[in-house]
Motif scaffolding. Structure first.
Motif, PDB file in Angstrom:
ATOM      1  N   PHE A  67      41.832  30.405  33.132  1.00 53.68           N
ATOM      2  CA  PHE A  67      42.670  29.850  34.190  1.00 53.68           C
ATOM      3  C   PHE A  67      42.934  30.854  35.309  1.00 53.68           C
ATOM      4  CE2 PHE A  67      44.983  26.300  31.626  1.00 53.68           C
ATOM      5  CZ  PHE A  67      43.808  25.570  31.647  1.00 53.68           C
ATOM      6  N   GLY A  68      42.387  32.047  35.189  1.00 58.21           N
ATOM      7  CA  GLY A  68      42.648  33.090  36.169  1.00 58.21           C
ATOM      8  C   GLY A  68      41.495  33.346  37.109  1.00 58.21           C
ATOM      9  N   ALA A  69      40.693  32.332  37.397  1.00 58.60           N
ATOM     10  CA  ALA A  69      39.556  32.521  38.296  1.00 58.60           C
ATOM     11  C   ALA A  69      40.010  32.984  39.675  1.00 58.60           C
ATOM     12  CB  ALA A  69      38.752  31.224  38.411  1.00 58.60           C
ATOM     13  N   ALA A  70      41.142  32.483  40.143  1.00 58.98           N
ATOM     14  CA  ALA A  70      41.647  32.890  41.454  1.00 58.98           C
ATOM     15  C   ALA A  70      41.974  34.372  41.493  1.00 58.98           C
ATOM     16  CB  ALA A  70      42.891  32.067  41.805  1.00 58.98           C
ATOM     17  N   ALA A  71      42.380  34.953  40.360  1.00 63.89           N
ATOM     18  CA  ALA A  71      42.698  36.379  40.320  1.00 63.89           C
ATOM     19  C   ALA A  71      41.446  37.215  40.571  1.00 63.89           C
ATOM     20  CB  ALA A  71      43.323  36.733  38.976  1.00 63.89           C
ATOM     21  N   PHE A  72      40.351  36.877  39.921  1.00 59.89           N
ATOM     22  CA  PHE A  72      39.101  37.618  40.119  1.00 59.89           C
ATOM     23  C   PHE A  72      38.553  37.390  41.526  1.00 59.89           C
ATOM     24  CE2 PHE A  72      39.493  37.020  35.564  1.00 59.89           C
ATOM     25  CZ  PHE A  72      39.140  38.269  35.064  1.00 59.89           C
ATOM     26  N   GLY A 107      29.233  45.350  46.352  1.00 59.99           N
ATOM     27  CA  GLY A 107      28.980  46.171  45.177  1.00 59.99           C
ATOM     28  C   GLY A 107      30.263  46.699  44.557  1.00 59.99           C
ATOM     29  N   PHE A 108      31.187  47.171  45.386  1.00 57.62           N
ATOM     30  CA  PHE A 108      32.481  47.629  44.869  1.00 57.62           C
ATOM     31  C   PHE A 108      33.260  46.473  44.246  1.00 57.62           C
ATOM     32  CE2 PHE A 108      31.831  51.371  47.591  1.00 57.62           C
ATOM     33  CZ  PHE A 108      32.287  52.373  46.752  1.00 57.62           C
ATOM     34  N   ALA A 109      33.171  45.286  44.857  1.00 57.99           N
ATOM     35  CA  ALA A 109      33.865  44.119  44.300  1.00 57.99           C
ATOM     36  C   ALA A 109      33.335  43.778  42.914  1.00 57.99           C
ATOM     37  CB  ALA A 109      33.715  42.927  45.240  1.00 57.99           C
ATOM     38  N   ALA A 110      32.014  43.896  42.725  1.00 60.14           N
ATOM     39  CA  ALA A 110      31.430  43.637  41.407  1.00 60.14           C
ATOM     40  C   ALA A 110      31.963  44.631  40.376  1.00 60.14           C
ATOM     41  CB  ALA A 110      29.910  43.705  41.487  1.00 60.14           C
ATOM     42  N   LEU A 111      32.093  45.895  40.762  1.00 66.56           N
ATOM     43  CA  LEU A 111      32.632  46.902  39.845  1.00 66.56           C
ATOM     44  C   LEU A 111      34.088  46.610  39.497  1.00 66.56           C
ATOM     45  CD1 LEU A 111      31.124  50.174  41.377  1.00 66.56           C
ATOM     46  CD2 LEU A 111      30.357  48.942  39.345  1.00 66.56           C
ATOM     47  N   VAL A 112      34.885  46.257  40.507  1.00 71.43           N
ATOM     48  CA  VAL A 112      36.301  45.961  40.266  1.00 71.43           C
ATOM     49  C   VAL A 112      36.446  44.718  39.388  1.00 71.43           C
ATOM     50  CG1 VAL A 112      38.461  45.254  41.372  1.00 71.43           C
ATOM     51  CG2 VAL A 112      37.100  47.098  42.364  1.00 71.43           C
ATOM     52  N   GLY A 113      35.686  43.670  39.717  1.00 72.15           N
ATOM     53  CA  GLY A 113      35.770  42.452  38.921  1.00 72.15           C
ATOM     54  C   GLY A 113      35.284  42.661  37.499  1.00 72.15           C
ATOM     55  N   GLY A 114      34.208  43.443  37.330  1.00 75.21           N
ATOM     56  CA  GLY A 114      33.720  43.729  35.977  1.00 75.21           C
ATOM     57  C   GLY A 114      34.733  44.517  35.166  1.00 75.21           C
ATOM     58  N   LEU A 121      37.959  44.556  35.666  1.00 75.84           N
ATOM     59  CA  LEU A 121      39.076  43.649  35.402  1.00 75.84           C
ATOM     60  C   LEU A 121      38.743  42.681  34.267  1.00 75.84           C
ATOM     61  CD1 LEU A 121      41.913  42.930  36.437  1.00 75.84           C
ATOM     62  CD2 LEU A 121      40.846  41.310  38.007  1.00 75.84           C
ATOM     63  N   GLY A 122      37.511  42.189  34.254  1.00 76.35           N
ATOM     64  CA  GLY A 122      37.099  41.304  33.170  1.00 76.35           C
ATOM     65  C   GLY A 122      37.042  42.014  31.832  1.00 76.35           C
ATOM     66  N   LEU A 123      36.537  43.251  31.844  1.00 76.30           N
ATOM     67  CA  LEU A 123      36.504  44.033  30.598  1.00 76.30           C
ATOM     68  C   LEU A 123      37.915  44.290  30.093  1.00 76.30           C
ATOM     69  CD1 LEU A 123      34.918  45.637  28.483  1.00 76.30           C
ATOM     70  CD2 LEU A 123      34.986  47.598  30.042  1.00 76.30           C
ATOM     71  N   GLY A 124      38.822  44.651  31.004  1.00 74.53           N
ATOM     72  CA  GLY A 124      40.204  44.865  30.594  1.00 74.53           C
ATOM     73  C   GLY A 124      40.848  43.607  30.047  1.00 74.53           C
TER      74      GLY A 124
END
Length: 328
Positions: free
Chosen positions: A75-80, A104-111, A113-116
């Motif tokens: 339910f947190g798609a908007a957060a990413f 590229g930086f956005a992919a790192l941040v989103g990844g 965040l997803g891992l966390g």
């Protein structure tokens, strides 16, 4: 009658499936063809509408990797999505980088965040996992509202670069081409995952996690991989947002529409295949864009709700489920 006198049974060759490399090549060709068509039209509205649709193709495809393949509803798609948008704002302001490095930086941040998210919700399943991801969206929005460096609650204005990359004549055309490439890459990644051992493991995780663990499937590792990939792709979908409208603020970036559409589009198209989110995203986002032009943007969520209710009642497995049922 002896075996020697029995007529030989005809042997039909098994249908050949398109390999990963061939599918990536097909996505690249389709992306180039779409860019050529849009450049031939040369309309600013065509660029904007296409970017709007393709943005949701990436977002819905990314959500489906975790929600459809693994069965963990996010339910947190908007957060990413907003994390990717504000990464562009922060990196662009701090380092003055162009769009592609910011993606590229956005992919790192989103990844990350997803891992966390995966690490913090290891033992959560079903509704509890969905509630945790919703809480993530609320926490991130609160942080952004109080972060003055990216504008806080006032929002941030983003000036488009004066230099337009060749061979585009407008920056809107360049943004649209970037969105086309991102959508093609997202579809190719989703299809590659679906046909790989990772996809088989995620399917086992979705069907019965306890049985999969008993059979030796590394469910924990698969969950972390799925949350990382899904988070990175959703952040990439939001990275071009500040340059698309030259302004971004927390209420719109963390808007309910992104969370609802990210769930509704795969459900309407079908969550069992990479093609389902693509079909659902093109259908719903096209209807929403048409409603925005003819009626009002306030009707967008109403359209999503009506279409979703119709498909849940008439086709619970989505549009792909209807085709498969008709084929049988």
């Amino acid at each position: 009658m002896s075996d020697a006198t029995l007529p030989a049974m005809p042997v039909f060759p098994a249908p050949r499936r398109m390999g990963h490399g061939a599918f990536w090549l097909a996505c690249a060709v389709a992306a180039l063809a779409l860019i050529a068509v849009l450049r031939g039209i040369g309309s600013e509205y065509a660029y904007f509408a296409a970017t709007f649709v393709l943005q949701y193709v990436v977002l819905a495809t990314a959500w489906n990797i975790l929600g459809g393949y693994a069965g963990y509803v996010n339910f947190g798609a908007a957060a990413f999505f907003a994390a990717g948008a504000y990464t562009t704002v922060a990196i662009g302001k701090a380092l003055g980088l162009s769009l592609l490095p910011c993606i590229g930086f956005a992919a790192l941040v989103g990844g990350a965040l997803g891992l966390g998210t995966g690490l913090l919700t290891l033992r959560l399943r079903g509704a509890y996992f969905a509630i945790a991801t919703l809480c993530l969206s609320v926490v991130l929005q609160t942080l952004v509202v109080n972060w003055n460096y990216v504008g806080g609650s006032r929002g941030a204005y983003v000036i488009r670069p004066r230099d337009i990359p060749w061979p585009f004549d407008t920056y809107s055309g360049y943004l649209c081409a970037v969105a086309v490439v991102l959508a093609a890459a997202a579809i190719a990644i989703a299809r590659t995952i679906e046909k790989s051992r990772l996809g088989l493991g995620l399917a086992a995780l979705r069907d019965d996690e306890q049985a999969a663990e008993a059979a030796g499937v590394p469910t924990l590792r698969l969950k972390l991989i799925a949350t990382t990939i899904s988070g990175a792709m959703m952040a990439v979908a939001g990275a071009p947002l500040p340059l698309l409208g030259s302004y971004v603020e927390p209420t719109s970036a963390f808007g309910l529409a992104y969370a609802v559409n990210a769930i509704a589009m795969p459900l309407i198209g079908g969550t069992a295949s990479w093609a389902g989110p693509l079909i659902g995203a093109v259908l719903l986002s096209s209807l929403q864009q048409a409603a925005t032009v003819t009626i009002s943007s306030a009707a967008n969520l109403l359209i999503v709700g009506v279409v979703l209710v119709v498909f849940v009642c008439a086709a619970p497995h989505g549009i792909l489920g209807l085709f498969r049922k008709g084929g049988r």
